[in-house]
Write a protein that holds these residues in place. Structure first.
Motif, PDB file in Angstrom:
ATOM      1  N   ARG A 142       0.892  -1.241  -0.189  1.00  0.00           N
ATOM      2  CA  ARG A 142      -0.035   0.222   0.012  1.00  0.00           C
ATOM      3  C   ARG A 142       0.979   1.124  -0.106  1.00  0.00           C
ATOM      4  O   ARG A 142       0.320   2.269  -0.442  1.00  0.00           O
ATOM      5  N   GLU A 143       2.023   1.171   0.616  1.00  0.00           N
ATOM      6  CA  GLU A 143       2.905   2.557   0.698  1.00  0.00           C
ATOM      7  C   GLU A 143       4.000   2.577  -0.481  1.00  0.00           C
ATOM      8  O   GLU A 143       4.630   3.637  -0.334  1.00  0.00           O
ATOM      9  N   SER A 144       3.779   1.630  -1.431  1.00  0.00           N
ATOM     10  CA  SER A 144       5.127   1.791  -2.472  1.00  0.00           C
ATOM     11  C   SER A 144       4.727   3.019  -3.489  1.00  0.00           C
ATOM     12  O   SER A 144       3.452   3.302  -3.477  1.00  0.00           O
ATOM     13  N   PRO A 145       5.681   3.975  -3.727  1.00  0.00           N
ATOM     14  CA  PRO A 145       5.489   4.835  -4.392  1.00  0.00           C
ATOM     15  C   PRO A 145       4.418   4.790  -5.694  1.00  0.00           C
ATOM     16  O   PRO A 145       4.713   3.848  -6.407  1.00  0.00           O
ATOM     17  N   VAL A 146       3.450   5.578  -5.811  1.00  0.00           N
ATOM     18  CA  VAL A 146       2.466   5.735  -6.840  1.00  0.00           C
ATOM     19  C   VAL A 146       2.302   7.039  -7.053  1.00  0.00           C
ATOM     20  O   VAL A 146       2.069   7.991  -6.119  1.00  0.00           O
ATOM     21  N   GLN A 147       2.021   7.626  -8.372  1.00  0.00           N
ATOM     22  CA  GLN A 147       1.785   8.855  -8.748  1.00  0.00           C
ATOM     23  C   GLN A 147       0.317   9.181  -8.357  1.00  0.00           C
ATOM     24  O   GLN A 147      -0.426   8.101  -8.126  1.00  0.00           O
ATOM     25  N   ASP A 148       0.072  10.344  -7.645  1.00  0.00           N
ATOM     26  CA  ASP A 148      -1.107  10.960  -7.211  1.00  0.00           C
ATOM     27  C   ASP A 148      -2.326  10.209  -7.916  1.00  0.00           C
ATOM     28  O   ASP A 148      -3.477   9.863  -7.163  1.00  0.00           O
ATOM     29  N   ARG A 149      -2.556  10.075  -9.054  1.00  0.00           N
ATOM     30  CA  ARG A 149      -3.735   9.895  -9.660  1.00  0.00           C
ATOM     31  C   ARG A 149      -4.174   8.536  -9.967  1.00  0.00           C
ATOM     32  O   ARG A 149      -4.921   7.908 -10.339  1.00  0.00           O
ATOM     33  N   LYS A 150      -2.974   7.603  -9.380  1.00  0.00           N
ATOM     34  CA  LYS A 150      -3.120   6.151  -9.501  1.00  0.00           C
ATOM     35  C   LYS A 150      -3.656   5.604  -8.155  1.00  0.00           C
ATOM     36  O   LYS A 150      -3.838   6.512  -7.270  1.00  0.00           O
ATOM     37  N   HIS A 151      -3.769   4.253  -8.169  1.00  0.00           N
ATOM     38  CA  HIS A 151      -4.372   3.824  -6.955  1.00  0.00           C
ATOM     39  C   HIS A 151      -3.256   3.167  -6.294  1.00  0.00           C
ATOM     40  O   HIS A 151      -2.223   2.626  -6.972  1.00  0.00           O
TER      41      HIS A 151
END
Lengths: 283, 283, 283, 283
Positions: free
Chosen positions: A45-54
């Motif tokens: 859940r905490e792995s880096p992901v761009q804002d508009r992604k899930h």
């Protein structure tokens, strides 16, 4: 516009053609210590992901058989372009054509018929770890900061080696630390390379460029209205792969700048435009 | 019951402790041709998965920015134990304890707090490719067929090498071909190793056993009511990892039995009990 | 402990047994205006969900046929207990037994064999809309605020009707507004009913209690260490269903307190412990 | 081409405009027995889904709190157009425009900005259950079989009522039984209505047409190369909603042809092009 190599009208591998049995053997001969480093973030859940992604969704399940034996499994729901991942050459574009003239319009919700990640067996490359963390600003000052050719040359010098065709470049910007501080600042921009450095590296015969930020390149880019110009140049013109959201801290601390062995084995997602990966560096 | 090694009461890596800087350097020195083989199935709706599981779900999405640039991404929904995958030591058990006494009851829908796959950086191992495809029956006759120690010894001899501590073993049974013919026959049983071969390999110091079937071991097993006994012995007692649903045809055809370099880089799924992988073999 | 009804040792419907052809016909005869209100939140990334859960994932896909015709579809990934949803009687418990003595241990990752939501055809109930928004505090002062029996009696009086067996109760607390202000404050507590009001309603023969907060009941509850005591009493002892995260603002503004028709049609998820729903109120 | 109604250039509801407070009250007054029927299939791995789609994925999870209380939840992964579902007016098209001139090109992987299912509060309609199961062939003979206007008129006569503006039509073809026999035969064609019946129903002011097959209309259609022509006429020209994969056996057996109350409450998926539903019929 920089000159670019070509491997025929049917080619779908791009700069990976620069990786040959010879460069593979040379890469395998690079390590001296036998240490193995993962340069990937943990996936969850905490792995880096761009804002508009899930955020990544991970649920572990169990099933008990009549024998009393229990089999556990994981259900994984994720973007291929989340956490530590590689961009296939079909990941990003503007207009009608992808790398080598392949049509962008052929990509559908069922996948990319050309330039997909499953066409790659894997990357076994010599890599140069360049440490730019001292020149890249932190916080919002990092947005749009462009690493220069001079920075690159100095950083290469510190590796005690030089760039050769078939190599990978790993850039430590230090931006990764920003994710723990403030995700919005991490996601809305970043320090990275500009188009001149990118073209320089491609011309040297680099197969892959990786970084410990989410997009390798300086964002926002110096030129407005053109999207991610380094992505376009590397993926669409030069066929150079991008490796993003790396976790280079342990490697940089323990091994420092240098020439090492990098192995990246993307999941062979049929028609995939990228893949989550766990790149390994052997020093 | 065979003797087993121990690496302390806190150990969560099991036989991976047998992989040392020395074995890594030895493994890296093994390849002679510089060729890179992926031994993974493609990932998608058709990738091998047990009957009671779900087919992998892959959807490619696109997002167009104001600049006219388009970013493609993949949405991937899958079992970690589908297609070509590795079993973490927390994947399978009976009773209250996992490998090294870790409690099975601590595994929840949020993951495994111990022995999870993210504890592994990666596997960089010398591997022996053993070809048993000539001794394993095809079709339903393959169900429960047990590869013997004699078969193993002959197959090892054909590699021109011998098993050393820190090695991986890759078993070609040929069972993979059954998947294209009839999924039910593929899934409801398989030829593979039995408990005596498994314990023999573990005692030799093998870190990982892989095969081109879904479970490495002969199914149904010779002993009834005990579940997958090789899984239990390897994962719970010896801490040996299992690599399943391999695609070894190209490697076997082009390179044949021999000693090679194997790199497996599981996704670092936090608390994961396994991972899809794209194992690479360098010959 | 309040007395509770029973419908036999095999019963899996609980208080829904109080809904009979007669109460259905009475409920259908309630509306006077013919207006139809949805009391559900929209479903998407922003729909209310507890902190430890995942936001709903919605991706629309298209497929073009040779005819040039295009079919669009949606891929929906969600918790059944997210946004506006109903709790099945198998949703929450402590100890070995669920409602009517069904074993909690029979619930697995494959679903609930008993008391699952697919056993319900649907709810066609007369409902009383009680407006408590004037007595419930906003912000953190709302945490743990308990609506009293006096509040309920006054609110019922304002409907111009009285509670009858087979009815549903809809509670407007106003807490829904907090979600837009501060999700953490919304999620970590809420004003709602306590055990005495819950038991009173159950004794009156209420089938279902709904509210515009995430859990119907006052959280944290007055009694510590007992979990969600209203959930336990309603779901496990009385067989009363809970309807959560309602959006009652439009209904309350346009129609106000009163007796109306409520129709709730849970998705018939086989073995499901709840379902997202779009409850309709006809005034 | 049949004449069609219009509700202004901004309209996004189509024939649902024919449902008024008056028709709602009339519909609510229809039931005589007070019985409630669900006409939905159960949702799970086995729920009807077209061949190229994925089976529904349902996993139940549990979380135990310190208090010893356990909350169960479901993780649901599904196509909106699977099992029993409703088509939004944005589900199917050819060319640049959807119903009422809305642009098809505005639909992205993030959803439909116009004509999405979340614009509908719910359907509260009088419905006529027409039983055509005696005229529709079974097995492959059913492929392309077209129900005629005469069939429809006879079936309407058997309801003892007549079609009125604001009604729904439910067609029992019996095709649903084919799914249990042979999914391929079920999916590759079906008996249903043709364009003349569809236009006739739309001209009568029908809001919604439902059936116990996967697409309401005869497939393959009489006209080749035009895709699903009834879908196009209903969704794109008349704004009539389609309700598919119904389970009408129990209703047909117990209540038979007649006029009843139908309530359909689609999940309010923001930008959704359809929704799984559990339609209820009150007789």
């Amino acid at each position: 516009m920089a000159a670019q190599r070509s491997w025929g009208s049917d080619d779908q591998l791009g700069a990976l053609n620069l990786s040959t049995p010879e460069t593979v053997l040379r890469a395998l001969a690079t390590p001296r210590t036998g240490r193995v480093f993962s340069i990937a973030h943990k996936i969850g859940r905490e792995s880096p992901v761009q804002d508009r992604k899930h955020p990544t969704w991970h649920t572990t399940t169990v099933r008990e058989a009549k024998s009393g034996c229990v089999a556990a499994d994981d259900l994984l729901i994720m973007h291929s372009h989340s956490g530590t991942h590689i961009d296939a050459l079909s990941h990003y574009w503007r207009g009608d054509t992808l790398y080598n003239g392949w049509p962008s319009g052929a990509i559908t919700n069922e996948g990319a018929p050309h330039l997909s990640i499953d066409r790659v067996s894997g990357f076994v490359l010599r890599c140069l770890l360049l440490d730019l963390s001292d020149v890249c600003p932190t916080g919002k000052a990092g947005h749009g900061f462009e690493i220069t050719l001079d920075h690159i040359e100095e950083a290469v010098a510190r590796t005690g080696s030089s760039i050769e065709a078939g190599d990978a470049i790993l850039l430590r910007t230090g931006w990764v630390a920003q994710y723990a501080v403030d995700k919005a600042t991490y996601n809305w921009g970043e320090p990275g390379i500009g188009i001149d450095v990118a073209e320089f590296l491609a011309e040297q015969g680099v197969v892959l460029i990786g970084a410990d930020n989410w997009g390798v390149e300086a964002v926002p880019p110096a030129t407005k209205g053109e999207g991610l110009i380094v992505h376009r140049a590397m993926l669409n013109r030069f066929g150079v792969y991008l490796l993003e959201n790396l976790e280079l801290e342990e490697l940089a601390t323990d091994a420092g700048p240098g020439a090492y062995l990098l192995v990246v084995a993307p999941l062979r997602i049929r028609g995939g435009v990228g893949s989550p990966v766990n790149p390994l560096v052997m020093t």
